[in-house]
Write a protein that holds these residues in place. Sequence first.
Motif, PDB file in Angstrom:
ATOM      1  N   SER A 129       0.618  -1.452  -0.037  1.00  0.00           N
ATOM      2  CA  SER A 129       0.300   0.295   0.248  1.00  0.00           C
ATOM      3  C   SER A 129       0.495   1.463   0.323  1.00  0.00           C
ATOM      4  N   GLU A 130       2.282   1.309   0.073  1.00  0.00           N
ATOM      5  CA  GLU A 130       2.856   2.511   0.935  1.00  0.00           C
ATOM      6  C   GLU A 130       3.478   2.328  -0.856  1.00  0.00           C
ATOM      7  N   LEU A 131       3.321   1.169  -1.279  1.00  0.00           N
ATOM      8  CA  LEU A 131       3.896   1.428  -3.032  1.00  0.00           C
ATOM      9  C   LEU A 131       3.286   2.113  -3.574  1.00  0.00           C
ATOM     10  N   GLN A 132       2.124   2.007  -3.608  1.00  0.00           N
ATOM     11  CA  GLN A 132       0.469   2.278  -4.165  1.00  0.00           C
ATOM     12  C   GLN A 132       0.619   3.519  -4.217  1.00  0.00           C
ATOM     13  N   ARG A 133       0.650   4.264  -2.661  1.00  0.00           N
ATOM     14  CA  ARG A 133       0.916   6.034  -2.405  1.00  0.00           C
ATOM     15  C   ARG A 133       1.920   6.698  -3.001  1.00  0.00           C
ATOM     16  N   ILE A 134       2.764   6.026  -2.686  1.00  0.00           N
ATOM     17  CA  ILE A 134       4.195   6.405  -3.553  1.00  0.00           C
ATOM     18  C   ILE A 134       3.869   6.527  -5.575  1.00  0.00           C
ATOM     19  N   ASN A 135       2.958   6.094  -6.127  1.00  0.00           N
ATOM     20  CA  ASN A 135       2.365   5.677  -7.168  1.00  0.00           C
ATOM     21  C   ASN A 135       2.298   7.309  -7.948  1.00  0.00           C
ATOM     22  N   SER A 136       1.418   6.208  -6.255  1.00  0.00           N
ATOM     23  CA  SER A 136      -0.335   7.849  -6.784  1.00  0.00           C
ATOM     24  C   SER A 136       0.070   9.271  -6.325  1.00  0.00           C
ATOM     25  N   HIS A 137       0.916   8.819  -5.554  1.00  0.00           N
ATOM     26  CA  HIS A 137       1.244  10.637  -5.814  1.00  0.00           C
ATOM     27  C   HIS A 137       2.734  11.349  -6.521  1.00  0.00           C
ATOM     28  N   LEU A 138       3.160  10.222  -7.107  1.00  0.00           N
ATOM     29  CA  LEU A 138       4.022  10.135  -8.700  1.00  0.00           C
ATOM     30  C   LEU A 138       3.080  10.968  -9.665  1.00  0.00           C
ATOM     31  N   LEU A 139       2.541  10.414 -10.020  1.00  0.00           N
ATOM     32  CA  LEU A 139       1.103  10.500 -10.784  1.00  0.00           C
ATOM     33  C   LEU A 139       0.517  12.030 -10.295  1.00  0.00           C
ATOM     34  N   TRP A 140       0.067  12.601  -9.420  1.00  0.00           N
ATOM     35  CA  TRP A 140      -0.104  13.361  -8.850  1.00  0.00           C
ATOM     36  C   TRP A 140       0.538  14.705  -9.293  1.00  0.00           C
ATOM     37  N   LEU A 141       2.369  14.234  -8.997  1.00  0.00           N
ATOM     38  CA  LEU A 141       2.648  15.067  -8.927  1.00  0.00           C
ATOM     39  C   LEU A 141       3.252  15.871 -10.694  1.00  0.00           C
ATOM     40  N   GLY A 142       3.307  14.287 -11.471  1.00  0.00           N
ATOM     41  CA  GLY A 142       4.112  14.518 -12.544  1.00  0.00           C
ATOM     42  C   GLY A 142       2.419  15.651 -13.236  1.00  0.00           C
ATOM     43  N   THR A 143       1.576  15.045 -13.396  1.00  0.00           N
ATOM     44  CA  THR A 143       0.302  15.993 -13.965  1.00  0.00           C
ATOM     45  C   THR A 143      -0.102  16.866 -13.603  1.00  0.00           C
ATOM     46  N   TYR A 144       0.468  17.258 -11.647  1.00  0.00           N
ATOM     47  CA  TYR A 144      -0.080  18.484 -11.298  1.00  0.00           C
ATOM     48  C   TYR A 144       1.193  19.887 -12.218  1.00  0.00           C
ATOM     49  N   ALA A 145       2.688  19.111 -12.552  1.00  0.00           N
ATOM     50  CA  ALA A 145       3.919  19.875 -13.061  1.00  0.00           C
ATOM     51  C   ALA A 145       3.352  20.335 -13.595  1.00  0.00           C
ATOM     52  N   LEU A 146       2.586  19.311 -14.847  1.00  0.00           N
ATOM     53  CA  LEU A 146       2.467  19.879 -16.225  1.00  0.00           C
ATOM     54  C   LEU A 146       1.129  20.737 -16.398  1.00  0.00           C
ATOM     55  N   ASP A 147       0.110  20.335 -15.588  1.00  0.00           N
ATOM     56  CA  ASP A 147      -0.655  21.960 -15.889  1.00  0.00           C
ATOM     57  C   ASP A 147      -0.589  23.544 -15.441  1.00  0.00           C
ATOM     58  N   ILE A 148       0.911  23.260 -14.926  1.00  0.00           N
ATOM     59  CA  ILE A 148       1.489  24.394 -14.748  1.00  0.00           C
ATOM     60  C   ILE A 148       2.457  24.567 -15.442  1.00  0.00           C
ATOM     61  N   GLY A 149       2.913  23.421 -16.187  1.00  0.00           N
ATOM     62  CA  GLY A 149       3.862  23.916 -17.592  1.00  0.00           C
ATOM     63  C   GLY A 149       5.095  23.533 -17.667  1.00  0.00           C
ATOM     64  N   ALA A 150       5.215  22.552 -15.965  1.00  0.00           N
ATOM     65  CA  ALA A 150       6.772  22.135 -15.807  1.00  0.00           C
ATOM     66  C   ALA A 150       6.854  20.403 -16.600  1.00  0.00           C
ATOM     67  N   LEU A 151       7.124  20.557 -17.553  1.00  0.00           N
ATOM     68  CA  LEU A 151       7.752  19.449 -18.332  1.00  0.00           C
ATOM     69  C   LEU A 151       8.190  18.777 -17.505  1.00  0.00           C
ATOM     70  N   ILE A 202      14.578  21.372  -8.641  1.00  0.00           N
ATOM     71  CA  ILE A 202      13.534  22.033  -9.839  1.00  0.00           C
ATOM     72  C   ILE A 202      12.871  22.963  -9.109  1.00  0.00           C
ATOM     73  N   LEU A 203      11.474  22.730  -8.456  1.00  0.00           N
ATOM     74  CA  LEU A 203      10.482  23.314  -8.049  1.00  0.00           C
ATOM     75  C   LEU A 203      10.654  24.337  -7.121  1.00  0.00           C
ATOM     76  N   SER A 204      11.312  24.246  -5.986  1.00  0.00           N
ATOM     77  CA  SER A 204      10.375  24.488  -4.226  1.00  0.00           C
ATOM     78  C   SER A 204      10.965  26.005  -4.647  1.00  0.00           C
ATOM     79  N   ARG A 205      11.528  26.262  -5.409  1.00  0.00           N
ATOM     80  CA  ARG A 205      12.392  27.498  -5.014  1.00  0.00           C
ATOM     81  C   ARG A 205      12.471  28.212  -6.245  1.00  0.00           C
ATOM     82  N   ASN A 206      11.288  27.805  -7.291  1.00  0.00           N
ATOM     83  CA  ASN A 206      11.406  28.040  -8.747  1.00  0.00           C
ATOM     84  C   ASN A 206      10.365  29.051  -8.575  1.00  0.00           C
ATOM     85  N   ARG A 207      10.646  30.482  -9.039  1.00  0.00           N
ATOM     86  CA  ARG A 207       9.995  31.550  -9.298  1.00  0.00           C
ATOM     87  C   ARG A 207       8.228  31.133  -9.797  1.00  0.00           C
TER      88      ARG A 207
END
Length: 572
Positions: free
Chosen positions: A294-316, A380-385
């Motif tokens: 289940s914890e592997l699945q949680r990481i899996n889910s959060h990775l999908l969230w992070l990738g698509t979330y960043a893509l939505d804002i323009g961070a390909l 890459i992300l956390s301090r990007n203006r």
Amino acid sequence: MPWAKEEDFIDLIPRYRDVKVQAKSTITEIWVPSSQLLDLLKTLKEEKGYKLFIDHSVVDFPDRSPRFMAFYILYNVHDRKRVVVKTWTDGVLPSIEKLWFAGKWAERECYDMFGIKYEGHENLVRAFMWETYPYHPLRKDFPLEGYATEYLPSLNEVLLGENLQGLMNYDRMHTPVPTLEDLEITEKKRLQKKAQLVLNWGPLHPGTHGTMWFLFDLEGERVVQCDVILGQLHRGVEKLAENEMYNQFLVYTDRMDYISALCSNQAWVVAVERLLGIEDLVPEKAKYIRTMMSELQRINSHLLWLGTYALDIGALTIFLYAFKEREKIMDIIEGITGARLTITYPRIGGVRMDLPEGALEVIKAFIKRLPYELREWETILSRNRIWLRRNKDIGVITEEDVYYYGLTGPVARGSGVPYDLRKLEPYDAYPWVEFDVPVGEVGDVYDRYLVRLEEMRQSVRIIEQCVQKLEKMPKDAPFFAESPDPKKLKLTLDGIGLKVPEGEIYSSGENPRGELGFYIYSTGGVKPYRVKIRPGSMYNLCVYPKLMKDRVVADAVAILASLDPVVGEIDR
């Protein structure tokens, strides 16, 4: 999570003469006449600390009068206890929307599925079906296949003159489908235009993260009001649950939050094990395996969230990096379970099969590398203006909002509320592993981003401890429970013949999107009488219209992505 005790409500008895409190091993319930319901709920919230709304629904008993048993599940944020408030009704209840906004959405669902009317509800519209739909699908007298009342011949038959009768079970009569006029009526019921323009977003748009239909009433680019029309993916999972055996229903939990199937599987089997009273019979090995997976699945889910979330804002770039690591997890899960998406690996009593040779070595190699990747992504992300401008101070959720809107998971923790069921009501191996619950300070989109990143690190900690424990266990250690009395309790991998005694339970697990709860009402036998699913995604989404008020359209994608909804779980 401990249930409240009878003595917690002794002072209520003189004030509410007809109130009855019953504390059982699986649930604590307060029975109250519907005439006193609203006042009692207000007292529980304001005086007793039951501020967090968890869920509300009804159970249909068509041969009884009153017909419906309504229940409200509440959580005490100070004492960390749950309670269920129950009442009987023939179809009318007072609205609780002024106590909890989340209750407003729950009432809409009960109105839609059961036909319950709520006095004082501001705008009682259907939750999933279109407004002109004439039936209530979760009533017991509604057939599983629906009512085939519409004549809908195939286009091949109409345009080409082909005779399809008798082929592939073809039938010209179908269940009702909405017309464009029906959809227009539904839209106008949701939103009364106040500003210049109503913008439709979705239901088929990549930024909506699923098939959802959003309405924005715009003044220029400023959102004056917003609403969500659900039901684009409704599949009647709760109705199906009444017609499937307990282990058969496991496959439907895969298909709700399909991004975290293992976590959903785990929540269901733990709920049934608790109802059966066999939680302690499940072998230690199975509990560690289920927790690790289940914890592997949680990481899996959060990775999908992070990738698509960043893509939505323009961070390909981050999208590509996150999916590279996610693919490794998918390979690990497939190697252990044989499936990548709809997994059905846990079972009531343990897991389907033991870990294959070399599985732990591959997992160790993955979790050793992942923290380095996370640090690189943060650089890459956390301090990007640009990232900061798009995330900081956007979509702020306060602590009181968390309780009022029934928010759970990273959305609640991002606002400083340490509500994590792995700590509050530990299940499987969670009582035996060490991890921290990350919380935010501001409650904005940026905090929810930081919380999910830290959750991935904590998942790595949990997996490391599970691997260390599993490596020390003998290879022939059992991974499935043995029944103490096979004549009374039949535990098998396929689950056929598993009988659950009369009773009820509400049990929940920490899904990557929040609290995934199952209320199970059993009248005895191999099938549940009623299963109510508490979807974390749905209640997290109900705060979205509030967050979008007076924001610009550009914030719509960032705020929605920070809530991380999955429509399969919302619509069920």
